[in-house]
Design an enzyme around this catalytic site. Structure first.
Site, short mmCIF file in Angstrom:
data_model
loop_
_atom_site.label_atom_id
_atom_site.label_comp_id
_atom_site.label_asym_id
_atom_site.label_seq_id
_atom_site.Cartn_x
_atom_site.Cartn_y
_atom_site.Cartn_z
N ASP A 278 0.83 -1.20 0.00
CA ASP A 278 0.00 0.00 0.00
C ASP A 278 0.87 1.26 0.00
O ASP A 278 2.00 1.24 0.49
CB ASP A 278 -0.84 -0.04 1.29
CG ASP A 278 -1.94 1.01 1.33
OD1 ASP A 278 -2.78 1.02 0.42
OD2 ASP A 278 -1.96 1.83 2.28
N GLU B 295 1.46 -0.08 -4.82
CA GLU B 295 0.45 0.87 -5.26
C GLU B 295 1.05 2.27 -5.36
O GLU B 295 1.42 2.86 -4.35
CB GLU B 295 -0.71 0.89 -4.25
CG GLU B 295 -1.81 1.86 -4.67
CD GLU B 295 -2.44 2.63 -3.52
OE1 GLU B 295 -3.53 3.18 -3.71
OE2 GLU B 295 -1.82 2.71 -2.43
C1 ABC Z 1 -11.92 7.11 3.65
C2 ABC Z 1 -13.36 7.03 3.14
C3 ABC Z 1 -13.50 7.72 1.82
C4 ABC Z 1 -13.07 9.15 1.98
C5 ABC Z 1 -11.64 9.19 2.53
C6 ABC Z 1 -11.22 10.62 2.80
O1 ABC Z 1 -11.57 8.46 3.75
O2 ABC Z 1 -13.72 5.66 2.99
O3 ABC Z 1 -14.82 7.65 1.36
O4 ABC Z 1 -13.10 9.76 0.72
C7 ABC Z 1 -8.20 3.42 3.26
C8 ABC Z 1 -9.64 2.99 3.03
C9 ABC Z 1 -10.45 4.16 2.48
C10 ABC Z 1 -10.29 5.38 3.37
C11 ABC Z 1 -8.80 5.71 3.45
C12 ABC Z 1 -8.50 6.95 4.28
O5 ABC Z 1 -8.12 4.58 4.04
O6 ABC Z 1 -9.67 1.93 2.10
O7 ABC Z 1 -11.80 3.78 2.42
O8 ABC Z 1 -11.02 6.44 2.78
O9 ABC Z 1 -8.76 6.72 5.61
C13 ABC Z 1 -4.47 3.18 -0.56
C14 ABC Z 1 -5.48 2.03 -0.50
C15 ABC Z 1 -6.76 2.54 0.10
C16 ABC Z 1 -6.50 2.90 1.54
C17 ABC Z 1 -5.24 3.64 1.74
C18 ABC Z 1 -4.91 4.07 3.09
C19 ABC Z 1 -4.30 3.76 0.76
O10 ABC Z 1 -5.60 1.43 -1.73
O11 ABC Z 1 -7.82 1.62 0.04
O12 ABC Z 1 -7.63 3.71 1.99
O13 ABC Z 1 -4.22 2.97 3.66
C20 ABC Z 1 -4.04 8.41 -2.03
C21 ABC Z 1 -2.86 7.48 -1.83
C22 ABC Z 1 -3.21 6.04 -2.12
C23 ABC Z 1 -4.46 5.61 -1.34
C24 ABC Z 1 -5.59 6.57 -1.75
C25 ABC Z 1 -6.88 6.23 -1.02
O14 ABC Z 1 -5.20 7.91 -1.39
O15 ABC Z 1 -1.78 7.90 -2.64
O16 ABC Z 1 -2.13 5.24 -1.72
N1 ABC Z 1 -4.83 4.20 -1.57
C26 ABC Z 1 -4.59 11.72 -6.11
C27 ABC Z 1 -3.26 11.45 -5.50
C28 ABC Z 1 -3.21 10.06 -4.92
C29 ABC Z 1 -4.32 9.90 -3.91
C30 ABC Z 1 -5.65 10.17 -4.61
C31 ABC Z 1 -6.83 10.01 -3.68
O17 ABC Z 1 -5.62 11.50 -5.16
O18 ABC Z 1 -2.25 11.60 -6.46
O19 ABC Z 1 -1.98 9.85 -4.28
O20 ABC Z 1 -4.29 8.55 -3.43
O21 ABC Z 1 -6.72 10.91 -2.65
C32 ABC Z 1 -5.71 10.95 -11.17
C33 ABC Z 1 -4.40 11.53 -10.76
C34 ABC Z 1 -4.03 11.00 -9.42
C35 ABC Z 1 -5.11 11.35 -8.44
C36 ABC Z 1 -6.39 10.73 -8.93
C37 ABC Z 1 -7.52 10.99 -7.96
O22 ABC Z 1 -6.70 11.24 -10.21
O23 ABC Z 1 -3.41 11.13 -11.65
O24 ABC Z 1 -2.83 11.55 -8.98
O25 ABC Z 1 -4.75 10.82 -7.19
O26 ABC Z 1 -6.11 11.45 -12.41
#
Ligand code: ABC
Ligand code: CA
Length: 491
Positions: free
Chosen positions: A211, A235
């Protein structure tokens, strides 16, 4: 298991809490509540036939360690990403023995176990959510670390263009912060390296999904991966290969997010851009250290499902097909085969038991089963399949429209024909040159090919080229008849 061991595999992504109940029951599960619904390790054991019968020979499960209890600002830790103690197993999912039983049940079937691991952060519920200072956490709940000094000073990531911010500030929100581990601290580094080594050996884990890879300094990862000693896929959530590719030097591979974004946007509307797929996939081929070790997917638990964007079943099938016919290791997220339609997190985390694990009249499940079979047939008939890079032909627009819908993907012995013309597209024509040309299909003049989905036959022209017209926007995967017939007839 090594990278090479994994390359021939096909992975089914399980969200442990949402896959199967231990007693086979089917309780309601409202995704919007963000609460535990009750799935367990032993539930998975009881449903391995369902996964294996589709042709998958590996599963990826949610993080397995103990998480925070109770309700945060964004629900409970049912997804497993909110670690509180890396040395205990999450009791909601079962016991340590239950996890061992899952591992051996998989191995008895010749299947692999991939476990999701989180290094970047732990989690605790703040005592005071309105004002984050003074210290709202009891850092001693974060085990086995040494209190506040083991973590980066609180700051939420605000600038994704600032890599220090990305690595040393926190994910999450004040009401549900992900407390960022100080991964520069050598004691923490040793703890994590020893932990992963023990985890892999205790549970006989075959591979890891790592992750938040981009949220930890790059030079942390090679030692972590070698301590694990198995295939590691990370990831890196980003839409471009330039940012992602340096990470492919550190561990076995990355989840191929850049290509995912291109494919998702190309196949969720009839005006998507299929030539962008070829551009990004070719960049990945050039820039990734080992493109064959990356993970290929079109859905996961963080992204809206394909069917939340389009109900056009021809588009949906084209999108799924991509996952199995390019260079990476295919990964299917639970529920896609059942036609689930959930949007963004948390709507995309529907309990699979609500489908009844039905296999009758499930066209996407049949589709995926044939794709797994085609890939296996390709691997066994061409020893170089797993090291042959796919080549792409973006088709010229047809006379009747100025849009370009068709793309052919040649990876001998597979020739895949995709279109985003949608249901009713019977005008896209794919023309794939003969072998003497760059990206030829690898066929001989006079050969008969069959589509692995329908058994429809296509004759190769005398110069080795192939020309096919779309049927209702459906994808086709062609193989020589001798091999493809077994796949399309399901024998
Ligand atoms: C919870 C709620 C959500 C709420 C959020 C704020 O809080 O459930 O509804 O929106 C875990 C849980 C989630 C939880 C989170 C936070 O924890 O599964 O349900 O969300 O508490 C990994 C996992 C993911 C996990 C975590 C945390 C990490 O796969 O399931 O979430 O351990 C970032 C991280 C990425 C992470 C993701 C959730 O957040 O980098 O590792 N996933 C941009 C950024 C990304 C960022 C993304 C989302 O926004 O560059 O780094 O990801 O915030 C593209 C761009 C990207 C862009 C996307 C959105 O669009 O190229 O760069 O990403 O076009
Ligand atoms: Ca970090």
């Amino acid at each position: 298991a090594s990278s090479d061991n994994w390359k021939s595999r096909s992975i089914y992504q399980v969200l442990t809490d949402r896959f199967a109940m231990a007693d086979g029951s089917s309780p309601s599960c409202d995704t919007s509540q963000r609460k535990y619904c009750g799935g367990t390790f032993s539930g998975i054991v009881n449903k391995l036939d369902y996964i294996q019968n589709m042709g998958f020979d590996a599963i990826w499960i949610s993080p397995v360690v103990q998480n925070v209890e109770g309700d945060t600002g964004v629900g409970e830790a049912y997804h497993g990403y909110w670690t509180s103690n890396i040395n205990n197993i999450n009791s909601h999912f079962g016991s340590s023995d239950d996890l061992k039983k899952l591992s051996s049940a998989l191995h008895d079937r010749g299947m692999y176990l991939m476990v999701d691991v989180v290094v970047n952060h732990l989690a605790a519920i703040p005592t005071n959510t309105s004002d984050i200072y003074p210290e709202p956490f009891d850092y001693s709940t974060l085990q086995p670390f040494g209190g506040q000094s083991s973590f980066h000073t609180q700051c939420f990531i605000s600038d994704y263009n600032n890599q220090t911010d990305v690595e040393q500030c926190w994910l999450g929100t004040p009401s549900s912060p992900l407390i960022d581990l100080d991964t520069e601290n050598s004691t923490n580094v040793d703890i994590m390296n020893n932990w992963v080594k023990n985890l892999v050996s205790e549970y006989s884990i075959d591979g890891l999904r790592i992750d938040t890879l981009k949220h930890v300094r790059k030079d942390f990862w090679p030692d972590f991966a070698s301590s694990a000693g198995v295939y590691t896929v990370g990831e890196v959530l980003i839409d471009n290969t330039t940012y992602a590719s340096p990470y492919t030097q550190l561990i076995s591979g990355v989840l191929d997010y850049p290509t995912y974004f291109a494919v998702f946007s190309a196949f969720t509307s009839t005006s998507g851009n299929v030539s962008h797929i070829a551009e990004i996939a070719q960049q990945a081929q050039k820039q990734y250290k080992d493109p064959f070790a990356s993970g290929s997917f079109i859905e996961n638990h963080d992204q809206p499902r394909v069917q939340s964007e389009t109900s056009d079943q021809a588009l949906v099938k084209n999108a799924i097909t991509w996952v199995f016919v390019n260079d990476g290791i295919p990964i299917l997220y639970q529920g896609q085969e059942q036609g689930y339609q959930g949007g963004s997190d948390p709507a995309n985390r529907e309990a699979l038991w609500l489908s009844g694990y039905n296999t009758d009249n499930k066209p996407l499940l049949t589709h995926v089963t044939k794709l797994n079979a085609a890939r296996k047939a390709a691997i066994s008939s061409n020893p170089n399949f797993l090291s042959t890079q796919a080549t792409f032909h973006v088709q010229q627009s047809s006379s009747s429209s100025s849009d370009t819908h068709g793309i052919a993907i040649s990876k001998p012995p597979l020739l895949t024909l995709l279109t985003n013309g949608g249901e009713g597209d019977s005008s896209t024509v794919w023309t794939v040159p003969g072998n003497d040309n760059e990206g030829g299909g690898g066929f001989e003049g006079g050969q008969t090919l069959v589509d692995v989905f329908t058994c429809e036959e296509v004759n190769v022209k005398s110069d080795g080229s192939v020309e096919v017209t779309a049927r209702n926007g459906e994808p086709m995967v062609l193989m020589v008849k001798e091999i493809g017939e077994g796949v399309c007839k399901g024998s």
